[in-house]
Design a protein around this motif. Structure first.
Motif, PDB file in Angstrom:
ATOM      1  N   HIS A  78      -7.518  -3.947  -6.687  1.00  0.00           N
ATOM      2  CA  HIS A  78      -6.961  -5.295  -6.618  1.00  0.00           C
ATOM      3  C   HIS A  78      -5.437  -5.257  -6.556  1.00  0.00           C
ATOM      4  CE1 HIS A  78     -10.936  -7.023  -7.500  1.00  0.00           C
ATOM      5  NE2 HIS A  78     -11.078  -5.965  -8.285  1.00  0.00           N
ATOM      6  N   GLU A  79      -4.889  -6.130  -5.733  1.00  0.00           N
ATOM      7  CA  GLU A  79      -3.447  -6.236  -5.544  1.00  0.00           C
ATOM      8  C   GLU A  79      -2.757  -6.494  -6.880  1.00  0.00           C
ATOM      9  OE1 GLU A  79       0.107  -6.221  -3.410  1.00  0.00           O
ATOM     10  OE2 GLU A  79      -1.914  -5.758  -2.708  1.00  0.00           O
ATOM     11  N   ARG A  82      -2.946  -1.902  -8.815  1.00  0.00           N
ATOM     12  CA  ARG A  82      -3.014  -0.505  -8.388  1.00  0.00           C
ATOM     13  C   ARG A  82      -1.730   0.230  -8.754  1.00  0.00           C
ATOM     14  NH1 ARG A  82      -5.614  -3.115  -3.810  1.00  0.00           N
ATOM     15  NH2 ARG A  82      -3.542  -3.440  -2.906  1.00  0.00           N
ATOM     16  N   GLU A  95      -0.283   3.408  -2.370  1.00  0.00           N
ATOM     17  CA  GLU A  95      -1.246   2.858  -3.312  1.00  0.00           C
ATOM     18  C   GLU A  95      -2.628   3.277  -2.833  1.00  0.00           C
ATOM     19  OE1 GLU A  95      -1.027  -1.333  -3.964  1.00  0.00           O
ATOM     20  OE2 GLU A  95       1.159  -1.341  -4.156  1.00  0.00           O
ATOM     21  N   LYS A 110      -2.465   2.216   0.971  1.00  0.00           N
ATOM     22  CA  LYS A 110      -1.492   1.218   1.408  1.00  0.00           C
ATOM     23  C   LYS A 110      -0.131   1.884   1.328  1.00  0.00           C
ATOM     24  CE  LYS A 110       0.313  -3.387   0.262  1.00  0.00           C
ATOM     25  NZ  LYS A 110       0.224  -4.523  -0.698  1.00  0.00           N
ATOM     26  N   GLU A 173       5.013  -2.431   5.695  1.00  0.00           N
ATOM     27  CA  GLU A 173       3.803  -2.118   4.942  1.00  0.00           C
ATOM     28  C   GLU A 173       2.648  -1.946   5.916  1.00  0.00           C
ATOM     29  OE1 GLU A 173       4.022  -3.837   0.417  1.00  0.00           O
ATOM     30  OE2 GLU A 173       3.100  -5.108   1.946  1.00  0.00           O
TER      31      GLU A 173
END
Length: 241
Positions: A78-79, A82, A95, A110, A173
């Protein structure tokens, strides 16, 4: 994970010397230049996680020997919850998005790429897929440039040399997914490396035992030999002529 940032180069150099390998040997096996690997060992530049996997394989050690990375046993992440980590003194953060299980092939991270970031030339086995979330990056693959912005993607054979540069005015990103084992937990390829020294030792011991020369038969005791001689003498006297 920040404790690893300034020690990866030292670990690579120590393990390389313990393995009695030259810079050229490790660089060649890792698809890197000697000059670049030398800079990594001296902590003068960072190294991508893909190249670090290649270096770990060249040194025959699990990836965790060079880099401590987050574990993820659960299938969901979950954002904001992490843990991010870096690979050496580089301007890029990761991540972990994927877990591992028996038979799993995909690894996902990520990536936060800071402004001005430029990777080394990389080549490794397997597929690689990237999806840009924000910013602007340029991938160079087989002498062709691919400029990607938010919403764009690229899927390619990663055994061909490639590199990525953040060409935007700010951070970028992206999501990177591939079959290269970026985490050594649950991957048979790295687990076999962690067991290799023990296995080689056991194999050598078994081989030595199997090929050892049989022990010589024990010589008869002196008194037993004398008894045998007397018995033969008595037997000879009783034999009719």
């Amino acid at each position: 994970m920040d404790s690893d940032i300034n020690h990866i180069g030292q670990r690579i150099r120590r393990l390389r010397r313990e393995s009695k390998m030259t810079l050229l040997e490790v660089a060649t096996a890792s698809s890197l230049s000697v000059g670049f690997l030398s800079q990594v060992e001296r902590n003068l530049t960072g190294i991508s996680i893909s190249s670090l996997v290649n270096v770990a394989k060249a040194l025959s050690v699990p990836l965790g020997t060079l880099l401590e990375h987050p574990r993820q046993a659960q299938p969901d992440s979950h954002e904001g919850r992490r843990e991010s980590y870096q690979v050496g003194p580089m301007r890029q953060k990761y991540e972990r998005l994927s877990t591992t299980f028996n038979g799993s092939l995909l690894n996902a991270v990520k990536v936060q790429m800071m402004e001005g970031y430029s990777s080394e030339w990389v080549a490794h086995s397997g597929d690689e897929f990237v999806y840009v979330l924000s910013g602007k990056v340029r991938y160079t693959l087989r002498k062709k440039d691919y400029e990607l912005t938010a919403g764009d993607s690229l899927h390619f054979d990663a055994q061909h040399r490639h590199r990525v540069v953040n060409v935007g005015p700010g951070p970028a990103e992206l999501i990177a997914v591939g079959t290269l084992p970026l985490f050594d937990d649950g991957h048979a390829e790295f687990e076999s490396l962690s067991r290799a020294p023990k296995s080689r030792g056991m194999t050598a011991a078994k081989k030595t035992s199997a090929t050892a020369a049989p022990a010589p038969s024990a010589a008869p005791a002196p008194h037993a030999a004398r008894k045998s001689t007397r018995a033969k003498s008595v037997s000879a006297k009783k034999t009719p002529r």
